[in-house]
Design a protein around this motif. Structure first.
Motif: not given
Length: 437
Positions: A46-60
């Motif tokens: 969760a270190v940056t918003e960019r990382t969070e967005r990338k992870i959420l795309r992958r989780l979906r």
């Protein structure tokens, strides 16, 4: 059951995944590829918003009955995955989570059973090639740690810092050092399995032991006495923690089993910005610390981190960061554009336009690449003693010199082999060489 682990983020996260994978194997579960897996565990960051967005795309892409979401994103921003279809949600992983994760699947008809009857649906699976990006990596071990050239030992979890921008303490809490005897056993096991490089990791490695009456210098002295042909890489250390044990730490680095490598994040060259960040040192104190290591070990490799565009950072503040990097002459700078994280005090501050952050990031990148290119040229034509640590792209191998310089070598060499390499070409990122027989 078959399991697949995908890991985002820092070395500690990869160490958590490594420990979980080992525990699952000991329970009789089998590592596999994504398509064959019964359990798909994603260890998030969760270190940056960019990382969070990338992870959420992958989780979906992966959501469904096989998915377990773990790590810092699940712990620090649980609302971000509330609507996600998954079997379970956990915080930062540990070996103790193996039974808990396996228990989530009790009585469930596994995809591998469906596969045997031709019922497995694969339309949602994405190519693993998609994961070869900076913040994404597949953490899949087909064999025991003995088949790996590098292993990770987390020596502590959490952090006692109060950085105004950091969400990690919300996910991992205060510092909890691992008992020295546990660390020793973990390193001994990896050494016995023939692991060539053992990475000692934590959110702030230099803080190890401050909560249990020990310290990192003493731990390193103990670990270097363990028999075996391995190298230790000391993980990221915050300047304020390292300064408390500076002299003993420098002395501990004398061991030939420790890479002459220092990852120490300054974050800004402006004392005013450092104060707003909650960093408890000045730029001069940081520079004096690194200079003391350089005086003792002139060839030591230095990596630091910089946040550009922190709220309130003026042109003058940024120029002070540029000036510090010019004076420091590091081998690498990890640059992050400030990203407000929920629940942190910095999130309430005015966030400057992204274009300014991008311009400053580009300017800082240009500077450190020029420095790294210059520094790496000093190796051209020299012969370096290096340890082969991993397979490279195509028909190449990767090796590390005593000061952790990365070297690419053509051909097939045994992992864990020490060899003499003549440097034939340099770039800002790595060296290229040929084997000297």
């Amino acid at each position: 059951m078959r399991f697949y682990i995908e890991t985002f983020g820092c070395t500690s996260n990869f160490g958590n995944s490594q420990d979980l994978a080992e525990a699952l194997r000991e329970m009789g579960h089998i590592p596999s590829g994504l398509k064959e897996a019964d359990m798909v565990i994603v260890n998030t960051c969760a270190v940056t918003e960019r990382t969070e967005r990338k992870i959420l795309r992958r989780l979906r892409q992966l959501e469904g009955e096989r998915l377990v979401v773990a790590g810092c994103l699940a712990a620090a921003i649980p609302q971000s995955i509330q609507t996600l279809c998954c079997r379970g949600r956990l915080g930062p992983l540990s070996q103790g989570d193996a039974a808990r994760i396996a228990g989530l699947f009790d009585g469930w008809l596994m995809p591998s059973q469906h596969m045997q009857s031709g019922q497995l649906q694969s339309q949602n699976f994405q190519s693993e090639e998609m994961l070869r990006e900076r913040h994404i990596a597949v953490h899949l071990r087909e064999s025991s740690p003995g088949g790996e050239s590098c292993g990770i030992v987390n020596v502590a979890d959490g952090c006692n810092g109060s950085c105004s921008y950091c969400i990690v303490s919300k996910a991992r809490g205060r510092l909890k050092s691992r008992p020295v005897e546990d660390v020793v056993l973990a390193v001994e096991r990896l050494a016995q399995l023939g692991t060539a490089e053992i990475q000692i990791s934590a959110q702030d490695t230099a803080a190890f032991g401050s909560d249990i009456g020990s310290d990192l210098a003493g731990l390193l002295e103990t670990l270097t006495e363990i028999p075996g042909d391995f190298m230790l890489r000391v993980g990221m250390m915050n300047p304020d923690s390292a300064r408390l044990i500076q002299n003993r730490l420098i002395e501990a680095f004398q061991s030939p089993k420790i890479y002459r490598f220092l990852h120490i994040p300054v974050q800004s060259g402006s004392d005013e910005i450092l104060q707003r960040m909650g960093r408890v040192y000045t730029s001069d104190e940081f520079f004096e610390l690194v200079s003391a290591f350089r005086f003792a070990y002139p060839d030591i490799s230095i990596i630091t981190d910089i946040i550009v565009g922190f709220p309130g950072e003026t042109d003058k503040d940024f120029e002070e960061s540029m000036s510090l990097i010019e004076r420091l002459q590091p081998d690498k700078v990890n640059i992050t554009r400030f990203s407000p994280r929920p629940g942190t005090s910095a999130a309430s501050l005015y966030d400057m336009p992204d274009r300014i952050k991008k311009d400053r990031s580009r300017e800082m990148t240009r500077l450190w690449l020029e420095i790294a290119e210059r520094r790496n040229r000093r190796y051209l034509g020299k012969v370096l003693h290096a340890l082969v640590t991993e397979c490279g792209r195509g028909k190449t191998m990767k090796a590390r010199s005593a000061n952790y310089a990365g070297i690419v070598i053509p051909g097939a060499l045994d992992l864990g082999r020490w060899c003499q390499i003549k440097i034939m070409e340099t770039t800002p990122y790595y060296l290229s060489g040929i084997l000297q027989l």
